[in-house]
Design a protein around this motif. Structure first.
Motif, PDB file in Angstrom:
ATOM      1  N   LYS A  40       0.826  -1.210   0.000  1.00 45.81           N
ATOM      2  CA  LYS A  40       0.000   0.000   0.000  1.00 45.81           C
ATOM      3  C   LYS A  40       0.859   1.257   0.000  1.00 45.81           C
ATOM      4  O   LYS A  40       0.368   2.348  -0.230  1.00 45.81           O
ATOM      5  CB  LYS A  40      -0.925   0.008   1.232  1.00 45.81           C
ATOM      6  N   ILE A  42       3.412   1.785  -1.938  1.00 44.74           N
ATOM      7  CA  ILE A  42       4.141   1.915  -3.194  1.00 44.74           C
ATOM      8  C   ILE A  42       4.164   3.374  -3.617  1.00 44.74           C
ATOM      9  O   ILE A  42       3.155   4.058  -3.611  1.00 44.74           O
ATOM     10  CB  ILE A  42       3.475   1.062  -4.294  1.00 44.74           C
ATOM     11  N   THR A  43       5.344   3.853  -3.976  1.00 45.39           N
ATOM     12  CA  THR A  43       5.440   5.243  -4.395  1.00 45.39           C
ATOM     13  C   THR A  43       5.195   5.385  -5.894  1.00 45.39           C
ATOM     14  O   THR A  43       5.084   6.497  -6.395  1.00 45.39           O
ATOM     15  CB  THR A  43       6.837   5.806  -4.065  1.00 45.39           C
ATOM     16  N   THR A  44       5.115   4.251  -6.570  1.00 41.17           N
ATOM     17  CA  THR A  44       4.872   4.295  -8.006  1.00 41.17           C
ATOM     18  C   THR A  44       3.578   5.065  -8.279  1.00 41.17           C
ATOM     19  O   THR A  44       2.570   4.830  -7.635  1.00 41.17           O
ATOM     20  CB  THR A  44       4.692   2.869  -8.567  1.00 41.17           C
ATOM     21  N   LEU A  45       3.660   5.979  -9.251  1.00 42.78           N
ATOM     22  CA  LEU A  45       2.469   6.759  -9.586  1.00 42.78           C
ATOM     23  C   LEU A  45       1.463   5.893 -10.328  1.00 42.78           C
ATOM     24  O   LEU A  45       0.266   5.973 -10.114  1.00 42.78           O
ATOM     25  CB  LEU A  45       2.867   7.952 -10.451  1.00 42.78           C
TER      26      LEU A  45
ATOM     27  N   ARG B 319      -4.359   8.155  -7.844  1.00 39.71           N
ATOM     28  CA  ARG B 319      -3.525   7.754  -6.715  1.00 39.71           C
ATOM     29  C   ARG B 319      -4.024   8.348  -5.399  1.00 39.71           C
ATOM     30  O   ARG B 319      -4.069   7.680  -4.372  1.00 39.71           O
ATOM     31  CB  ARG B 319      -2.084   8.194  -6.947  1.00 39.71           C
ATOM     32  N   LYS B 323      -5.228   5.478  -3.375  1.00 43.67           N
ATOM     33  CA  LYS B 323      -4.024   5.220  -2.592  1.00 43.67           C
ATOM     34  C   LYS B 323      -3.250   4.018  -3.099  1.00 43.67           C
ATOM     35  O   LYS B 323      -2.616   3.290  -2.339  1.00 43.67           O
ATOM     36  CB  LYS B 323      -4.374   5.064  -1.108  1.00 43.67           C
ATOM     37  N   PRO B 325      -1.133   2.661  -7.023  1.00 49.03           N
ATOM     38  CA  PRO B 325      -0.813   3.081  -8.393  1.00 49.03           C
ATOM     39  C   PRO B 325      -1.901   2.653  -9.374  1.00 49.03           C
ATOM     40  O   PRO B 325      -2.477   1.575  -9.251  1.00 49.03           O
ATOM     41  CB  PRO B 325       0.518   2.375  -8.687  1.00 49.03           C
TER      42      PRO B 325
END
Ligand SMILES: Nc1nc2c(ncn2[C@@H]2O[C@H](COP(=O)(O)OP(=O)(O)OP(=O)(O)O)[C@@H](O)[C@H]2O)c(=O)[nH]1
Ligand SMILES: [Mg+2]
Ligand SMILES: [Zn+2]
Lengths: 217, 509
Positions: A40, A42-45, B319, B323, B325
């Motif tokens: 949850k 994840i920084t992936t856009l 996003r 929340k 990708p």
């Protein structure tokens, strides 16, 4: 302009991901490109277009993985997505018989539209749930063979079989590209016909300063 | 109308004022400078033809100057690039600011230009500076001059860029010039053939850079971006939405289609936007702006960048909402929603233009290409969209399409059937207002018809009553003495008739 490159090659491949909803397409690419699963934080856009750079037997490969919208109402848009793709990863969930049927439909359509130019991979995902398996290994593998595709078993959850899947696919796409290269071969090529195929470009070895001739843009 | 004939007792419009100024016998139109459509088209073609010739003359001149600039910059004493580029050939560019936005549909372009002309003819602008008035006399070149101003800048940048490349730079410059010259003689090729020419040129040039000059693939990419920018800036006008295609027709169809689908909601498309969150709605607005902006760019790659920016804003919105990708299943519906909201100008023309003239490597495997493909999907989806695609029943879909019903975003389905108070939807409000105006108009028309009918009846009965009177008088004073005066009375009657208005024939007003 820096001259005298040894002619190393960079291959650029486009691979489409196809399969029913919830079979784990997104999980597979996120695992492959970012080594993440159900995270949850994840920084992936986004996980719809991901790239991976590989080095296979000294050749550089840029892999672009295109996620496709899987909902039934978008089915008709398939051809727009897989146009010009070098490979297709067709994913089903081994616990879901229907999702395997969907894969068969995709194979038929892809072969009809793109012939043998496209490398097909049929992927049975979620092998960590083997106890609930509803698609038999033999059926799946023999089907794959009958349509000239390769079969793989993966688990995005346990990170199993995914590296192998994409590495193998890249090798096959390189072979296809090289064969095509030989075919159009020695200078007598019609550039127009090759144009929309694979991009093969002469390349400098990494050692030379990058962007020698065009450093200001 | 450019001329008005004023007479005593109010404005009188002469029949001749309404006819085509060329005297062809058809009616003219104020929007066409008083010409009929046929004569206007001829006139416009003539101006346009001249404009195109002027443009090419200017382009050639610039190219010669560029050549010279290029040569001089490679002489023993290198000049700073800014001095070696040609000065602007036209003074007064600065005053052309307002014209720079002229990148509309061709049809609009025509009418808009005329509006400008009209403005200059109207009395209030007589005192306007002379320069501007002259600008107004030949409307279209003002657009082209602004365009060539941009083109100058692009050419300058291109030369500057190539200078760093030395030998290949010279080669690239030569090739591009030759190619553009070549293309000017190929104006009547089909769109596909034009595309082939440009794509072949890209391919051959890239091959040559890699083969002959041994450029790295990164360098070639960079060069090809600049080449695309230079070439397409120059070719844009002749190859964007060319008349040989039905791109323009498709644009209009798409625009109308999107307008007809104004009622489609986020819920129907299953978009993961929570527009209650300010940050989400901010991103939605930005995405809409980006996709609209695409039409204002001339270089395929710049158009692609707009699509990419739009997509990134969509991803942000997803996003923030979910929340996690965004996958393709989140992205595509969201993009469809944005396109429906934005109704981007000339969507089909832009898609075609990018497909035909963009550097192919960017479209095939690059990230921009992925977003562009999704935009193509969105356009295709909107075109084919039916009840099933929105999980609606065919009846519901029909009702929404025909405007008989409008879905409530809240999902409380009873709401719309009850006699709603003031409708919240601005489109509905507008619709109601229009309906009111229409019913008012039809009432007035009926009254007018009634009045006309009674007038007609009056007019018809009037000669009769006059005749009766005459008969009565004749009876009272029999004309035995002068029998020849009877026709004279008829004559008098005719004379009287001359003062009458002509008989009205019933007609629908
Ligand atoms: N046990 C197990 N679960 C998995 C595996 N891969 C994916 N899942 C789960 O399956 C569900 C669907 O995964 P996604 O990756 O979203 O599937 P998808 O194919 O992208 O689905 P759509 O985007 O709806 O088409 C998620 O809950 C994942 O956690 C796996 O290898 N094993
Ligand atoms: Mg997914
Ligand atoms: Zn006329």
């Amino acid at each position: 302009m820096a001259a005298g490159g040894t002619g190393g090659k960079t291959y650029s491949f486009k691979v489409v991901l196809l399969g029913e909803g919830c079979v784990g397409k997104t999980s597979l690419v996120l695992r492959y490109c970012e080594n993440k699963f159900n995270d949850k934080h994840i920084t992936t856009l986004q996980a719809s277009f991901l790239t991976k750079k590989l080095n296979i037997t000294g050749k550089r490969v840029n892999l672009a993985i295109w996620d496709t919208a899987g909902q039934e109402r978008f089915h008709a848009l398939g051809p727009i997505y897989y146009r010009d793709s070098n490979g297709a990863v067709l994913v089903y969930d081994i616990t879901d018989e229907d999702s395997f049927q969907k894969v068969k439909n995709w194979v038929k359509e892809l072969r009809k539209m793109l012939g043998n130019d496209i490398c097909l991979c049929i992927v049975g995902n979620k092998i960590d749930l083997d106890k609930d398996r509803h698609v038999s290994v033999e059926d799946a593998e023999s089907y794959a063979e009958s349509v000239g595709a390769k079969h793989y078993h993966t688990s995005a959850k346990l990170n199993k079989g995914i590296e192998e899947l994409f590495l193998d696919l890249c090798k096959r796409m390189m072979e296809t590209a090289q064969a095509e290269e030989r075919l159009k071969g020695n200078g007598a090529s019609q550039s127009a016909s090759s144009r929309r195929g694979v991009q093969i470009v002469d390349d400098e070895p990494q050692a030379t300063p990058a962007g020698g001739c065009c450093s200001s843009g | 109308m450019s001329q008005r004939t004023e007479r005593r007792g109010g404005i009188h419009v002469d029949q001749s004022d309404l006819l085509c100024k060329k005297g062809c016998g058809y009616y003219g139109n104020a929007a066409w400078q008083g010409l009929c459509s046929k004569c206007w088209r001829e006139e416009y073609q003539r101006v346009r033809q001249k404009q195109i010739q002027d443009d090419w003359a200017l382009a050639e001149k610039l190219q010669r100057e560029e050549e010279a600039a290029y040569a001089s910059s490679h002489g023993p004493q290198t000049q700073p690039p800014s001095q070696s580029t040609p000065p602007h050939p036209q003074p007064g560019h600065a005053s052309l600011g307002p014209f720079s936005k002229f990148e509309e549909k061709k049809t609009n372009e025509k009418t808009r230009k005329v509006t400008t002309v009209k403005k200059f003819f109207s009395p209030s602008s007589r005192s306007a500076p002379k320069k501007e008035t002259q600008e107004g006399k030949t409307p279209s070149p003002s657009v082209s001059r602004r365009a060539s101003f941009d083109t100058d800048q692009v050419s300058k940048d291109f030369v500057d860029f190539l200078k760093n490349l030395q030998k290949p730079g010279r080669e690239i410059h030569k090739q591009c010039r030759a190619f553009i010259g070549n293309m000017s003689s190929k104006k009547d090729l089909s769109a596909d053939e034009l595309s082939e020419c440009v794509q072949d040129f890209y391919q051959n040039l890239a091959d040559r850079l890699m083969g002959h000059f041994k450029c790295s693939s990164e360098s070639v990419e960079q060069v090809m971006d600049q080449v695309e920018k230079y070439i397409m800036t120059r070719l844009y006008k002749s190859v964007f939405c060319p008349e040989t295609t039905d791109d323009e027709k498709k644009d209009l169809a798409t625009q109308n289609r999107i307008r007809a689908l104004h009622w489609v909601t986020i819920e129907m498309l299953c978009v993961s936007f929570d527009e209650e969150i300010p940050e989400v709605s901010e991103n939605v607005v930005k995405a809409i702006t980006d996709v609209i902006e695409m039409d204002s760019k001339r270089v395929p790659r710049d158009k692609l960048s707009c699509i990419t920016r739009c997509s990134k804003h969509i991803f942000s919105a997803i996003r923030i909402t979910k929340k996690e990708p965004a996958s393709a299943d989140d992205f595509l519906p969201a993009l469809i929603y944005i396109v429906l909201k934005a109704n981007p100008p000339r969507l089909q023309s832009n898609i075609q233009y990018i497909t035909r003239f963009c550097n192919p490597s960017r479209l095939m495997t690059g990230e921009d290409g992925y977003y562009f493909t999704n935009l193509c999907c969105a356009a295709a989806f909107i075109e084919k969209l039916d009840a099933q695609s929105l999980n609606l029943s065919p009846e519901e879909f029909e009702r929404y399409m025909s405007g008989q019903a409008s879905p409530r975003c809240s999902g409380s389905e009873e709401d719309w059937s009850s006699p709603a108070p003031a409708p919240t939807n601005p489109v509905l409000a507008q619709l109601n207002q229009n309906l009111e105006v229409l019913s008012g108009l039809s009432g007035r028309q009926e009254a007018l018809m009634e009045a006309a009918h009674s007038l007609q009846a009056d007019l018809l009965s009037w000669p009769e009553s006059v005749q009766h009177e005459v008969h009565d008088i004749l009876k009272k004073y029999p004309l035995e003495v002068l029998p020849r005066s009877a026709p004279a009375i008829d004559d008098n009657n005719d004379v009287d008739n001359d003062n009458l208005p002509p008989p009205l024939t019933p007609q629908v007003v």
